[in-house]
Write a protein that holds these residues in place. Sequence first.
Motif, PDB file in Angstrom:
ATOM      1  N   UNK A 181      25.375  -5.264  -1.909  1.00  0.00           N
ATOM      2  CA  UNK A 181      25.768  -5.436  -3.309  1.00  0.00           C
ATOM      3  C   UNK A 181      27.289  -5.362  -3.445  1.00  0.00           C
ATOM      4  N   UNK A 182      27.917  -4.414  -2.719  1.00  0.00           N
ATOM      5  CA  UNK A 182      29.373  -4.290  -2.752  1.00  0.00           C
ATOM      6  C   UNK A 182      30.047  -5.544  -2.207  1.00  0.00           C
ATOM      7  N   UNK A 183      29.513  -6.081  -1.140  1.00  0.00           N
ATOM      8  CA  UNK A 183      30.078  -7.293  -0.551  1.00  0.00           C
ATOM      9  C   UNK A 183      29.963  -8.474  -1.512  1.00  0.00           C
ATOM     10  N   UNK A 184      28.847  -8.586  -2.180  1.00  0.00           N
ATOM     11  CA  UNK A 184      28.651  -9.648  -3.183  1.00  0.00           C
ATOM     12  C   UNK A 184      29.631  -9.496  -4.335  1.00  0.00           C
ATOM     13  N   UNK A 185      29.817  -8.261  -4.777  1.00  0.00           N
ATOM     14  CA  UNK A 185      30.770  -7.983  -5.849  1.00  0.00           C
ATOM     15  C   UNK A 185      32.185  -8.401  -5.453  1.00  0.00           C
ATOM     16  N   UNK A 223      33.134 -10.686  -3.213  1.00  0.00           N
ATOM     17  CA  UNK A 223      33.235 -12.151  -3.143  1.00  0.00           C
ATOM     18  C   UNK A 223      33.373 -12.745  -4.542  1.00  0.00           C
ATOM     19  N   UNK A 224      32.557 -12.261  -5.483  1.00  0.00           N
ATOM     20  CA  UNK A 224      32.586 -12.812  -6.827  1.00  0.00           C
ATOM     21  C   UNK A 224      33.884 -12.459  -7.551  1.00  0.00           C
ATOM     22  N   UNK A 225      34.331 -11.226  -7.439  1.00  0.00           N
ATOM     23  CA  UNK A 225      35.543 -10.816  -8.155  1.00  0.00           C
ATOM     24  C   UNK A 225      36.782 -11.509  -7.605  1.00  0.00           C
ATOM     25  N   UNK A 226      36.845 -11.729  -6.297  1.00  0.00           N
ATOM     26  CA  UNK A 226      37.988 -12.426  -5.718  1.00  0.00           C
ATOM     27  C   UNK A 226      38.067 -13.858  -6.225  1.00  0.00           C
ATOM     28  N   UNK A 227      36.937 -14.498  -6.382  1.00  0.00           N
ATOM     29  CA  UNK A 227      36.921 -15.863  -6.913  1.00  0.00           C
ATOM     30  C   UNK A 227      37.357 -15.921  -8.374  1.00  0.00           C
ATOM     31  N   UNK A 228      36.951 -14.934  -9.150  1.00  0.00           N
ATOM     32  CA  UNK A 228      37.218 -14.958 -10.590  1.00  0.00           C
ATOM     33  C   UNK A 228      38.616 -14.542 -10.965  1.00  0.00           C
ATOM     34  N   UNK A 229      39.254 -13.673 -10.173  1.00  0.00           N
ATOM     35  CA  UNK A 229      40.590 -13.183 -10.550  1.00  0.00           C
ATOM     36  C   UNK A 229      41.706 -14.042  -9.962  1.00  0.00           C
ATOM     37  N   UNK A 230      41.353 -14.981  -9.098  1.00  0.00           N
ATOM     38  CA  UNK A 230      42.376 -15.829  -8.481  1.00  0.00           C
ATOM     39  C   UNK A 230      43.144 -16.592  -9.566  1.00  0.00           C
ATOM     40  N   UNK A 266      42.086  -8.313  -0.137  1.00  0.00           N
ATOM     41  CA  UNK A 266      40.759  -8.911  -0.150  1.00  0.00           C
ATOM     42  C   UNK A 266      40.132  -8.973   1.229  1.00  0.00           C
ATOM     43  N   UNK A 267      40.891  -9.408   2.235  1.00  0.00           N
ATOM     44  CA  UNK A 267      40.355  -9.495   3.595  1.00  0.00           C
ATOM     45  C   UNK A 267      40.019  -8.115   4.152  1.00  0.00           C
ATOM     46  N   UNK A 268      40.894  -7.148   3.854  1.00  0.00           N
ATOM     47  CA  UNK A 268      40.637  -5.789   4.323  1.00  0.00           C
ATOM     48  C   UNK A 268      39.335  -5.252   3.739  1.00  0.00           C
ATOM     49  N   UNK A 269      39.121  -5.469   2.456  1.00  0.00           N
ATOM     50  CA  UNK A 269      37.909  -4.977   1.802  1.00  0.00           C
ATOM     51  C   UNK A 269      36.658  -5.705   2.292  1.00  0.00           C
ATOM     52  N   UNK A 270      36.801  -6.960   2.666  1.00  0.00           N
ATOM     53  CA  UNK A 270      35.656  -7.688   3.223  1.00  0.00           C
ATOM     54  C   UNK A 270      35.217  -7.059   4.544  1.00  0.00           C
ATOM     55  N   UNK A 271      36.179  -6.686   5.383  1.00  0.00           N
ATOM     56  CA  UNK A 271      35.863  -6.012   6.659  1.00  0.00           C
ATOM     57  C   UNK A 271      35.122  -4.709   6.385  1.00  0.00           C
ATOM     58  N   UNK A 287      36.588  -6.193 -10.796  1.00  0.00           N
ATOM     59  CA  UNK A 287      37.404  -5.734  -9.669  1.00  0.00           C
ATOM     60  C   UNK A 287      37.172  -4.246  -9.432  1.00  0.00           C
ATOM     61  N   UNK A 288      37.201  -3.462 -10.504  1.00  0.00           N
ATOM     62  CA  UNK A 288      36.971  -2.023 -10.402  1.00  0.00           C
ATOM     63  C   UNK A 288      35.574  -1.726  -9.866  1.00  0.00           C
ATOM     64  N   UNK A 289      34.618  -2.566 -10.224  1.00  0.00           N
ATOM     65  CA  UNK A 289      33.226  -2.317  -9.849  1.00  0.00           C
ATOM     66  C   UNK A 289      33.017  -2.321  -8.345  1.00  0.00           C
ATOM     67  N   UNK A 290      33.920  -2.961  -7.585  1.00  0.00           N
ATOM     68  CA  UNK A 290      33.771  -2.911  -6.133  1.00  0.00           C
ATOM     69  C   UNK A 290      33.790  -1.469  -5.643  1.00  0.00           C
ATOM     70  N   UNK A 291      34.683  -0.657  -6.214  1.00  0.00           N
ATOM     71  CA  UNK A 291      34.760   0.747  -5.822  1.00  0.00           C
ATOM     72  C   UNK A 291      33.439   1.453  -6.089  1.00  0.00           C
ATOM     73  N   UNK A 292      32.866   1.220  -7.265  1.00  0.00           N
ATOM     74  CA  UNK A 292      31.609   1.879  -7.620  1.00  0.00           C
ATOM     75  C   UNK A 292      30.473   1.451  -6.695  1.00  0.00           C
ATOM     76  N   UNK A 293      30.381   0.166  -6.412  1.00  0.00           N
ATOM     77  CA  UNK A 293      29.271  -0.311  -5.587  1.00  0.00           C
ATOM     78  C   UNK A 293      29.403   0.157  -4.138  1.00  0.00           C
ATOM     79  N   UNK A 294      30.627   0.169  -3.607  1.00  0.00           N
ATOM     80  CA  UNK A 294      30.807   0.632  -2.231  1.00  0.00           C
ATOM     81  C   UNK A 294      30.542   2.130  -2.122  1.00  0.00           C
ATOM     82  N   UNK A 295      31.077   2.913  -3.061  1.00  0.00           N
ATOM     83  CA  UNK A 295      30.875   4.357  -3.011  1.00  0.00           C
ATOM     84  C   UNK A 295      29.399   4.711  -3.219  1.00  0.00           C
ATOM     85  N   UNK A 296      28.712   3.968  -4.057  1.00  0.00           N
ATOM     86  CA  UNK A 296      27.279   4.204  -4.233  1.00  0.00           C
ATOM     87  C   UNK A 296      26.550   4.038  -2.908  1.00  0.00           C
ATOM     88  N   UNK A 297      26.908   2.996  -2.175  1.00  0.00           N
ATOM     89  CA  UNK A 297      26.280   2.772  -0.872  1.00  0.00           C
ATOM     90  C   UNK A 297      26.568   3.925   0.089  1.00  0.00           C
TER      91      UNK A 297
END
Length: 388
Positions: free
Chosen positions: A370-374, A376-383, A269-274, A208-218
């Motif tokens: 990569x951020x978008x993939x992260x 999608x995967x994290x939302x599925x796993x933390x549900x 989750x929806x906001x971050x997908x946008x 979940x935290x990694x989304x921040x890293x991947x988006x900021x890297x981009x």
Amino acid sequence: MIKDFTFLIRLMSAGNFAIGMGAFVIIGILNPLAEDFGLTHDQAGWVLTIYAIAYALGSPVIISLTGTWSRRTALALGIGIFGLASILSALAPNPEWLFATRVLAAFGAGMYTPAAAAVAAANSPPEMRGKSLATIFFGLTLAQVIGVPGGSFIAYTLGWTSAFWIVAILSLTCTVLIWLKVPTELDFAPSEIKDLVKSLLDWRGLLVVAFTATLMAALYVPYTYMAPLLAETMDYGRDGLTLVLLVFGCGAVVGNWIGGNLADRIGSGRTLAIVAVSQTLLMPLFSLLPMPGWALLVLVFFWSVLGWSFMPPQQSRLVVYGQSRQGVFLALNASAIYIGASIGSAVGGLVILGLGLQALGVMGGLMAVVALTNLWLSERLIDGNQPD
């Protein structure tokens, strides 16, 4: 909610303004700083990269070690250390000195910003959490509007050290006000080193935290090198760069407000997908420079609005997931901002060396995938899964 809570979060947001300016003004002063020390653009970019790495490594540990302290003490000490480091940065006689002072600044910021977010989260009702966190983060985004372009203009006019002196004055003023105005007793989720260890072993939470890293890297692939990119492709100097950074900052403020409201309305989750989809589509357009000046400003504005909408929903997501360890997860999230920034800056430097400045936009867009993939995967796993 505690008495005068609105005033409290505004004061903490002011501290974040000083920290945001001190951290990101490097973007606007990269050219004069590089010229003064005889550095190339990719070498000068390490001023931000080193700050980012130090923040990323230091913040979770510092938050855990000070996790049972009075929040007033933690907040005042953090912003005070940041102010002292800014003074030392202004006095730097060589790049090595400057790099060392940015490490100290990162430790101060790494104590302050997560503590402020944890106070806001712990003292807000759930239906208002997104807006409260957006208010805390508002200072960082407002720094993009006033601090970064203003610091850039001053740096080009009076020298790059003047920007750090301004940051020092703002930081130390906030230190005094926090010590005088923040209550000694505040609700917060205390944390210890054992909580950090548990969180680092929680692979779902780290995803979940990694989304921040991947988006900021981009985002930071093109953003770190905006000054040389615009100088080469648009022939922009001080005034052009200041205008672009001002528009970017205005977009950041709007995006922060939109992100907080959308998180409360349609979910994090929806906001971050946008956010992630928009960055995938927008950043490659920077590889089409030069373009008309008005088109560049429109692009920069919407890139910033949609990019900076991510923080309130991401923090809300971590508060809900982290529960009793939310303070540690917020610290890890703050670290992830700078891990991502350091990765983006480093990748951008490699892109410049290998492919040139105009390849930065395409690379940023690819990394947003990569951020978008992260996400999608994290939302599925933390549900339905929460930490112990």
